[in-house]
Design a protein around this motif. Structure first.
Motif, PDB file in Angstrom:
ATOM      1  N   ASP A 256       0.952  -0.941  -0.411  1.00 38.29           N
ATOM      2  CA  ASP A 256       0.338   0.318   0.416  1.00 38.29           C
ATOM      3  C   ASP A 256       0.736   1.025  -0.023  1.00 38.29           C
ATOM      4  OD1 ASP A 256      -1.850   1.970   0.400  1.00 38.29           O
ATOM      5  OD2 ASP A 256      -2.508   1.424   2.531  1.00 38.29           O
ATOM      6  N   GLU A 257       1.496   1.412   1.253  1.00 33.62           N
ATOM      7  CA  GLU A 257       3.001   2.187   0.906  1.00 33.62           C
ATOM      8  C   GLU A 257       3.467   2.759  -0.383  1.00 33.62           C
ATOM      9  OE1 GLU A 257       5.725   5.748   1.871  1.00 33.62           O
ATOM     10  OE2 GLU A 257       3.347   4.993   2.745  1.00 33.62           O
ATOM     11  N   GLY A 258       4.862   1.330  -1.337  1.00 30.89           N
ATOM     12  CA  GLY A 258       4.884   2.158  -2.033  1.00 30.89           C
ATOM     13  C   GLY A 258       3.738   2.040  -3.840  1.00 30.89           C
ATOM     14  N   ILE A 259       2.789   1.493  -3.631  1.00 33.45           N
ATOM     15  CA  ILE A 259       2.014   1.673  -4.623  1.00 33.45           C
ATOM     16  C   ILE A 259       1.453   3.220  -5.024  1.00 33.45           C
ATOM     17  CG2 ILE A 259      -0.722   1.486  -5.621  1.00 33.45           C
ATOM     18  CD1 ILE A 259       0.447  -0.930  -5.047  1.00 33.45           C
ATOM     19  N   SER A 260       1.044   4.060  -3.221  1.00 36.86           N
ATOM     20  CA  SER A 260       0.712   5.206  -3.182  1.00 36.86           C
ATOM     21  C   SER A 260       2.436   6.689  -2.950  1.00 36.86           C
ATOM     22  CB  SER A 260       0.043   5.414  -0.968  1.00 36.86           C
ATOM     23  OG  SER A 260      -0.488   5.039  -1.450  1.00 36.86           O
ATOM     24  N   ALA A 261       3.353   5.849  -2.940  1.00 38.54           N
ATOM     25  CA  ALA A 261       4.472   6.109  -3.392  1.00 38.54           C
ATOM     26  C   ALA A 261       4.328   6.941  -4.505  1.00 38.54           C
ATOM     27  CB  ALA A 261       5.171   5.834  -2.387  1.00 38.54           C
ATOM     28  N   VAL A 262       4.630   5.893  -5.276  1.00 35.28           N
ATOM     29  CA  VAL A 262       4.540   6.414  -6.802  1.00 35.28           C
ATOM     30  C   VAL A 262       3.427   6.889  -6.880  1.00 35.28           C
ATOM     31  CG1 VAL A 262       3.884   4.749  -9.158  1.00 35.28           C
ATOM     32  CG2 VAL A 262       5.053   3.980  -6.758  1.00 35.28           C
ATOM     33  N   LEU A 263       2.312   6.876  -7.313  1.00 37.65           N
ATOM     34  CA  LEU A 263       1.533   8.230  -7.218  1.00 37.65           C
ATOM     35  C   LEU A 263       1.755   8.947  -6.831  1.00 37.65           C
ATOM     36  CD1 LEU A 263      -2.238   5.323  -6.627  1.00 37.65           C
ATOM     37  CD2 LEU A 263      -0.815   5.930  -9.125  1.00 37.65           C
ATOM     38  N   GLU A 264       2.202   9.426  -5.215  1.00 39.98           N
ATOM     39  CA  GLU A 264       2.106  10.648  -4.731  1.00 39.98           C
ATOM     40  C   GLU A 264       3.690  11.450  -5.380  1.00 39.98           C
ATOM     41  OE1 GLU A 264       1.218   9.868  -0.280  1.00 39.98           O
ATOM     42  OE2 GLU A 264      -0.524   9.225  -0.613  1.00 39.98           O
ATOM     43  N   LYS A 265       4.264  10.763  -6.356  1.00 38.00           N
ATOM     44  CA  LYS A 265       5.785  11.024  -6.271  1.00 38.00           C
ATOM     45  C   LYS A 265       6.509  11.202  -5.429  1.00 38.00           C
ATOM     46  CE  LYS A 265       3.715  12.645 -11.116  1.00 38.00           C
ATOM     47  NZ  LYS A 265       3.715  12.870 -11.784  1.00 38.00           N
ATOM     48  N   ARG A 266       6.682  10.221  -4.314  1.00 40.46           N
ATOM     49  CA  ARG A 266       7.218  10.645  -3.433  1.00 40.46           C
ATOM     50  C   ARG A 266       8.100   8.859  -3.149  1.00 40.46           C
ATOM     51  NH1 ARG A 266       5.462   8.022  -0.021  1.00 40.46           N
ATOM     52  NH2 ARG A 266       3.599   7.626   1.092  1.00 40.46           N
ATOM     53  N   PRO A 267       9.610   9.099  -2.114  1.00 41.33           N
ATOM     54  CA  PRO A 267      10.252   7.952  -1.595  1.00 41.33           C
ATOM     55  C   PRO A 267       8.959   7.443  -0.879  1.00 41.33           C
ATOM     56  CG  PRO A 267      11.590  10.440  -1.600  1.00 41.33           C
ATOM     57  CD  PRO A 267       9.603  10.380  -1.507  1.00 41.33           C
ATOM     58  N   ALA A 268       9.143   6.010  -0.980  1.00 36.49           N
ATOM     59  CA  ALA A 268       8.913   4.896   0.088  1.00 36.49           C
ATOM     60  C   ALA A 268       8.909   5.563   1.432  1.00 36.49           C
ATOM     61  CB  ALA A 268       8.527   3.894  -0.347  1.00 36.49           C
ATOM     62  N   SER A 269       8.398   4.412   2.210  1.00 32.31           N
ATOM     63  CA  SER A 269       9.241   4.503   3.789  1.00 32.31           C
ATOM     64  C   SER A 269       8.245   3.431   4.356  1.00 32.31           C
ATOM     65  CB  SER A 269       8.394   5.718   4.643  1.00 32.31           C
ATOM     66  OG  SER A 269       8.555   5.335   6.322  1.00 32.31           O
ATOM     67  N   TRP A 270       9.780   2.083   4.159  1.00 29.81           N
ATOM     68  CA  TRP A 270       9.345   0.740   4.646  1.00 29.81           C
ATOM     69  C   TRP A 270       9.065   0.727   6.070  1.00 29.81           C
ATOM     70  CZ3 TRP A 270       7.499   0.090   0.589  1.00 29.81           C
ATOM     71  CH2 TRP A 270       7.874   0.088  -1.259  1.00 29.81           C
ATOM     72  N   GLU A 271       8.070  -0.452   6.411  1.00 25.97           N
ATOM     73  CA  GLU A 271       8.017  -1.139   7.263  1.00 25.97           C
ATOM     74  C   GLU A 271       7.728  -2.164   7.708  1.00 25.97           C
ATOM     75  OE1 GLU A 271       4.423   0.904   9.447  1.00 25.97           O
ATOM     76  OE2 GLU A 271       5.313   2.703   9.429  1.00 25.97           O
ATOM     77  N   ASP A 272       8.321  -3.185   6.643  1.00 21.15           N
ATOM     78  CA  ASP A 272       8.708  -4.256   6.793  1.00 21.15           C
ATOM     79  C   ASP A 272       7.423  -4.417   7.673  1.00 21.15           C
ATOM     80  OD1 ASP A 272      10.989  -4.067   5.775  1.00 21.15           O
ATOM     81  OD2 ASP A 272      11.819  -3.805   7.654  1.00 21.15           O
ATOM     82  N   ARG A 273       6.070  -4.388   6.790  1.00 23.10           N
ATOM     83  CA  ARG A 273       4.690  -5.469   6.807  1.00 23.10           C
ATOM     84  C   ARG A 273       3.676  -5.459   5.437  1.00 23.10           C
ATOM     85  NH1 ARG A 273       1.583  -2.110   9.230  1.00 23.10           N
ATOM     86  NH2 ARG A 273       1.692   0.666   9.931  1.00 23.10           N
TER      87      ARG A 273
END
Length: 273
Positions: A256-273
């Protein structure tokens, strides 16, 4: 630096381990014995891998070796020492091969990707070790061989790893000829991913590992496990299985975070979950 001692108390370590930036580098440290997969070496590797599997701080593994030989395979002195057993060594041979097979399987089933950094020679079970790793980087003067056929002992167990990484004819060529395969040819065959200048395999493998370590562990773990599982299935079953796994992956927080980061054009923040 963590040291994994040999089987005998007080003996010199046969394996060293160091973790930097989420990458664990395991180094075979028995160059005087050509880093052979002795009982002590296999025990140390198996123990280290078991610890790594449960260590969430380790995100990728590099397997390297000291000296001019990556690994010469099984310790033939240990093997021959049991020829005089009552059963001519049958029980011992079966036990050693079982331990070796379990070690290779542990690499494949480890949640973290494992990258071999090969300088010098990798022969027999040493070549099997390279083939069992998920990725492999070789110095330009590295050489590979499954020479068992030359001494009356076909490399049956190395065959398992080779046949799952190389094309059938390439694997059988190595197994039937028992001749040296130079690094560029090993790359062409698919045994190694990259060939780099001599002496730089470790650095190149660690760089690959760091790039993997920068990603969320969720897709990496799921992806590695699914890759090997689907390889053993028929096409329809493989797609059905992959679809189930990918559905679960899509529900993960990091997806969810990775896809949102792509759409929002920002780096993703991983939590490993």
């Amino acid at each position: 630096m963590i040291l994994h001692p040999a089987a005998n108390e007080g003996a010199a370590p046969v394996l060293t381990s160091a973790v930097t930036d989420g990458v664990c580098t395991l180094t075979l440290a028995r160059p005087q014995a050509r880093n052979s997969l002795s009982e002590a070496m296999m025990a140390a590797l198996s123990s280290a891998l078991a610890g790594i599997a449960a260590d969430k701080s380790v995100r990728a593994v590099v397997l390297a070796a000291e000296g001019p030989v990556f690994s010469a395979g099984h310790d033939l002195k240990e093997i021959q020492a049991h020829r005089g057993d009552a059963d001519r060594g049958r029980a011992y041979f079966a036990e050693v091969l079982g331990r070796c097979s379990a070690l290779m399987t542990a690499i494949v089933r480890l949640p973290q990707p494992v990258i071999a950094a090969v300088e010098g020679m990798a022969t027999a079970a040493g070549c099997q070790l390279v083939a069992s790793c998920d990725l492999a980087v070789a110095g330009e003067k590295a050489r590979f061989c499954t020479p068992g056929v030359n001494i009356g002992l076909f490399c049956h167990t190395p065959m398992v790893a080779l046949s799952r990484n190389l094309g059938r004819k390439h694997a059988l060529e190595m197994l039937l000829l028992g001749e040296w395969v130079e690094a560029p040819e090993a790359h062409r065959m698919g045994l190694v991913n990259r060939v780099v200048p001599e002496g730089t395999a470790l650095a190149a493998a660690q760089e690959l590992a760091r790039r993997i370590a920068a990603k969320s562990t969720v897709p990496v773990k799921l992806g590695k496990e699914a890759f090997y599982a689907q390889m053993e299935m028929g096409l329809d079953d493989a797609y059905a299985y992959a679809s189930r796994v990918m559905t679960e992956n899509m529900l993960a927080r990091d997806a969810d975070e990775g896809i949102s980061a792509v759409l929002e054009k920002r780096p993703a923040s991983w939590e490993d979950r």
